[in-house]
Write an enzyme that holds these catalytic residues in place. Structure first.
Site, short mmCIF file in Angstrom:
data_model
loop_
_atom_site.label_atom_id
_atom_site.label_comp_id
_atom_site.label_asym_id
_atom_site.label_seq_id
_atom_site.Cartn_x
_atom_site.Cartn_y
_atom_site.Cartn_z
CG ASP A 295 5.30 1.25 2.51
OD1 ASP A 295 4.04 1.32 3.73
OD2 ASP A 295 6.46 1.90 2.33
C1 BGC Z 1 5.33 4.67 4.20
C2 BGC Z 1 5.85 3.77 5.50
C3 BGC Z 1 4.93 4.32 6.77
C4 BGC Z 1 3.69 3.25 6.57
C5 BGC Z 1 2.36 3.61 7.18
C6 BGC Z 1 3.93 4.35 4.44
O1 BGC Z 1 3.40 5.51 3.06
O2 BGC Z 1 6.30 4.26 3.42
O3 BGC Z 1 6.97 4.27 5.81
O4 BGC Z 1 5.40 3.05 7.81
O5 BGC Z 1 3.14 4.53 5.36
O6 BGC Z 1 2.12 4.68 7.76
#
Ligand code: BGC
Length: 766
Positions: A295
């Site tokens: 993530d």
């Molecule tokens: C979120 C993810 C997301 C990623 C990219 C993160 O902060 O937890 O769900 O895919 O950002 O945008």
């Protein structure tokens, strides 16, 4: 971590399906990536790997944002040219994507194309209902078609990777991200996970006009303590496997190309540095063969968690745990070379991480077709079939929670209507969190005006609501929250609302939450109606006018008062681009609601976590005396999991089992007759639940093990069939430490929600 964000991250306040297959046959679709055998893919991977320098290998495991990080940070274009970036996130600017991809495939030494990742969660330009709403449709076929359209829009735009589906089980509605998933149930969650992967990717990677998916957040993120986003999760192995991992298994079985590792600590070890999770569970047990992306900034966070000693150790722990690609934090980019050169990190670990990424790129076909399709983009993004599909999907996702004395549908002969509520006229909020490219949406007010062009429709805000703190990314850009309406003005708004209600024949009262109140970093301590909406509700109902409440929200809310005083309540969640029109379709009977709740709806925040598939207790809650009840409040939820009404009524009868006793390796067939007893056509979601009466572990009171949404004309009768075999009867036994089907007695119920009463039983023999 979002402080470091430099690229666009848009939260837009966050399915004519028959024609859909035709819309896939555009000229751009005429290429297809031939399906490659494992050995062909491996051959190409090894050929590339053999030519790569250390820096180029590290490049493949690095995902960069679309802008430079920090004032003196390297520019993504330079990194790409040097072969030091394998992927770019957070850009939907087709021209910028094209330029970067050209640099990669024309100017970099090995010409390895980039993956462009974005959160295409519930639509690209045409926004479908939020995932919790799509799950409320209980219609995996529709969900698959919707995600295929989203994938098509993304792929012509140059985005070849979506960070979805999000399949985290959520039992606590305080957790804001409940809106992004399919709710509380592993079986429904697995069906939605499978459908979304097939929609995004097609039957295999490299299907024309699709993208690669990323099932997230691996794993257990929804069990955040107290519902606080990013907070630690403690999940025992049996619960983890029986509940939380099931949708991930479904996504992997459907062939998902990538997995996103979660932010939080899982049983004290951060998910993005958790070897047991990313290797033993993910690869050995679930059989995953693609690659793992962290993530955003989760690799750097291994140090923030107090797990890694610093960034270098974070890079070491992330990579050795099994995170192939570092999203955004540049921890791999900065530290892996030194780790390899010092001999601390065997180059074989790096090589393996690179292999898995290259294999996905090869299977996806981006070496042959690296670009979007500018010539098709406008046509695809503005395809009326896509837009019409969002309306159909929204109509199929709404859940009718209450309809006393057939208050709904409203009559089209109404000459006047008051539409009241702080976001009733918003074409932004109605899309929910995670909307990508901003297309025009239809507000509730506009939808009602479209439906009743000759009626007098008066809109009054009636007050206001707001988050208490800005979204982290807005705060990072110095953006402040719009000021909440002053109290005195809110009181005046309530007075205006009451006057408007008195002038009108009926009232549509739109209550709920701003889109930014659910989603990431949007947990709430209470499920209460935010702002002055409770006062507004009570004042409007006191006028005595017929009131219909429409909810726009990302989680179940405390609507106990409304449920006792308002005859009709419609849960619309955030229904997307055509939301207002779809809501009007339902309110005026052009669409008969057939959605069902994918979550248990609590009566009070204090009932959380709330889920139907809990175990029996020492003193069951429906007993007398010492029971597991709350002493100061009702224990039962307001609405059970699987619940939803229709404008017609269904009768389920004649539950039949073809066998009353099966071997553990066998299967039995269950059938039930469903009759539409009303005067209008409608859909019923027929649900099958089981309970294992005894065994090596206590088993849930009920577990969903089959469902089918069927359409019945007035008076029509259909037979619905289910089968129960090993897949449905097995569970992970904490005693056996294995999947078992136990020789025990089972109950089976079929009905229209998790309180189904039509019952039978069977036995599994050795
Ligand atoms: C979120 C993810 C997301 C990623 C990219 C993160 O902060 O937890 O769900 O895919 O950002 O945008």
């Amino acid at each position: 971590m979002h402080r470091l964000l430099t690229g666009p991250r848009q939260f837009g306040g966050a399915a004519a399906l028959l024609l859909f297959s035709m819309s896939l046959l555009s000229p751009a679709a005429l290429f297809a990536q031939p399906s490659l055998s494992d050995s062909q893919v491996a051959g190409r991977v090894e050929a590339l790997l053999g030519q790569m320098t250390l820096d180029e290998k590290i490049g493949q495991i690095t995902q960069v944002g679309p802008g430079a990080i920090g004032p003196n940070g390297p520019k993504p274009e330079d990194l790409i040219r040097q072969g030091r970036a394998g992927s770019v996130l957070w850009t939907i600017d087709s021209a910028q994507i094209r330029k970067m991809q050209e640099i990669a495939v024309k100017e970099s030494r090995l010409k390895i194309p980039l993956l462009f990742g974005f959160d295409v969660i519930h639509g690209y330009k045409n926004i479908f209902p939020v995932p919790l709403a799509m799950a409320s449709s209980w219609d995996p076929g529709m969900v698959e078609r919707a995600q295929a359209m989203a994938a098509h829009e993304a792929s012509v735009s140059g985005v070849n990777w979506t960070f979805g589906p999000m399949v985290d089980i959520a039992r606590d509605a305080r957790w804001g991200r409940i809106v992004e998933g399919a709710g509380e149930d592993p079986y429904l969650g697995a069906a939605m996970a499978r459908a979304q992967v097939l929609g995004f990717q097609g039957p295999r990677l490299g299907t024309p006009n699709r993208v690669v998916g990323s099932v997230k957040h691996f794993a257990g993120y929804g069990a955040a303590e107290g519902g606080r986003d990013y907070d630690g999760c403690y999940i025992p192995e049996e619960l983890f496997r029986n509940v939380y991992l099931r949708p991930f298994q479904a996504a992997i079985d459907a062939g998902v190309g990538t997995v996103m590792s979660a932010y939080m600590d899982l049983n004290d070890v951060p998910a993005s540095g958790n070897k047991w999770l990313l290797q033993d569970i993910l690869r050995r047990d679930l059989g995953f063969r693609g690659f793992v992306i962290s993530d955003a900034w989760a690799v750097a966070s291994l140090a923030v968690h107090g797990y890694a000693r610093g960034p270098e150790d974070a890079a070491y722990r992330g990579l050795t745990a099994g995170v192939n690609m570092d999203m955004g934090s540049q921890t791999y980019l900065t530290h892996v070379a030194k780790l390899v050169e010092s001999g601390k990190l065997p180059v074989s670990v790096l090589d393996q991480a690179v292999r898995e990424i290259l294999a996905v790129k090869i299977r996806l076909g981006i070496f042959e077709h690296p670009y979007g399709d500018p010539a098709e983009k406008d046509k695809v993004l503005n395809d009326p079939v896509h837009r019409a599909a969002t309306r159909t999907a929204a109509g199929r996702s709404v859940v009718l929670l209450r309809n006393e004395n057939n208050a709904l549908p409203l009559k089209k002969t109404l000459a006047s209507l008051a539409v009241i509520g702080p976001i009733a006229d918003s074409a932004e909020e109605i899309k929910g969190s995670w909307s990508v490219e901003q297309g025009p949406a239809v507000s509730v007010v506009e939808g009602l005006r479209n439906k009743l062009p000759n009626a007098r429709i008066e809109f009054v805000r009636g007050g206001d609501m707001q988050r208490l703190v800005p979204m982290p990314w807005d705060a990072a850009e110095g953006k402040k929250l719009p000021p909440l309406m002053p109290e005195a003005e809110m009181r005046k708004e309530v007075e205006h609302a009451v006057e408007a209600a008195q002038r009108a024949e009926a009232v549509v009262l739109v209550l709920g939450e701003r889109a930014s109140m659910s989603g990431e970093a949007a947990s709430r301590v209470s499920l209460s109606l935010p702002g002055n909406q409770q006062q507004l509700l009570e004042a409007v109902v006191a006028t005595g006018k017929p009131v219909v409440v429409v909810l726009l929200n990302g989680r179940p809310l405390d609507i106990g008062w409304a449920a006792g005083h308002v005859p009709a309540i419609l849960e619309a969640w955030y229904p997307g681009t055509e939301g207002g029109n779809a809501i009007a379709d339902v309110l005026f009977g052009d669409v008969n609601p057939g959605g069902k709740l994918p979550v248990t709806w609590p009566r009070a925040t204090g009932q959380l976590p709330a889920y139907y598939n809990h175990n029996l207790t020492h003193f069951p809650e429906d007993g007398e005396g010492f029971t597991s009840r709350y002493g100061d409040f009702v224990t039962a939820p307001l609405y059970p999991f699987g619940y939803g009404l229709s404008y017609t009524t269904f009768r389920l009868s004649n539950l039949q089992l073809d066998q009353k006793s099966i071997a553990a390796s066998g299967a039995l067939h269950v059938s039930v007759e469903v009759e539409n007893q009303g005067a209008v056509a409608g859909d019923e979601v027929v649900q099958l639940y089981i309970h294992q009466r005894a065994g090596s572990a206590s088993r849930p009171v009920r577990e969903l093990k089959g469902f089918e949404r069927i359409a019945l004309a007035a008076g029509e009768k259909k037979t619905v069939r289910f089968s129960l075999g090993r897949e449905e009867l097995k569970f992970w036994s904490p005693e056996a430490k294995a999947w078992v089907v136990e020789p025990e007695e089972f109950d089976v119920w079929i009905g229209g929600d998790s309180k189904a009463t039509l019952h039978s039983e069977f036995r599994v023999t050795q």
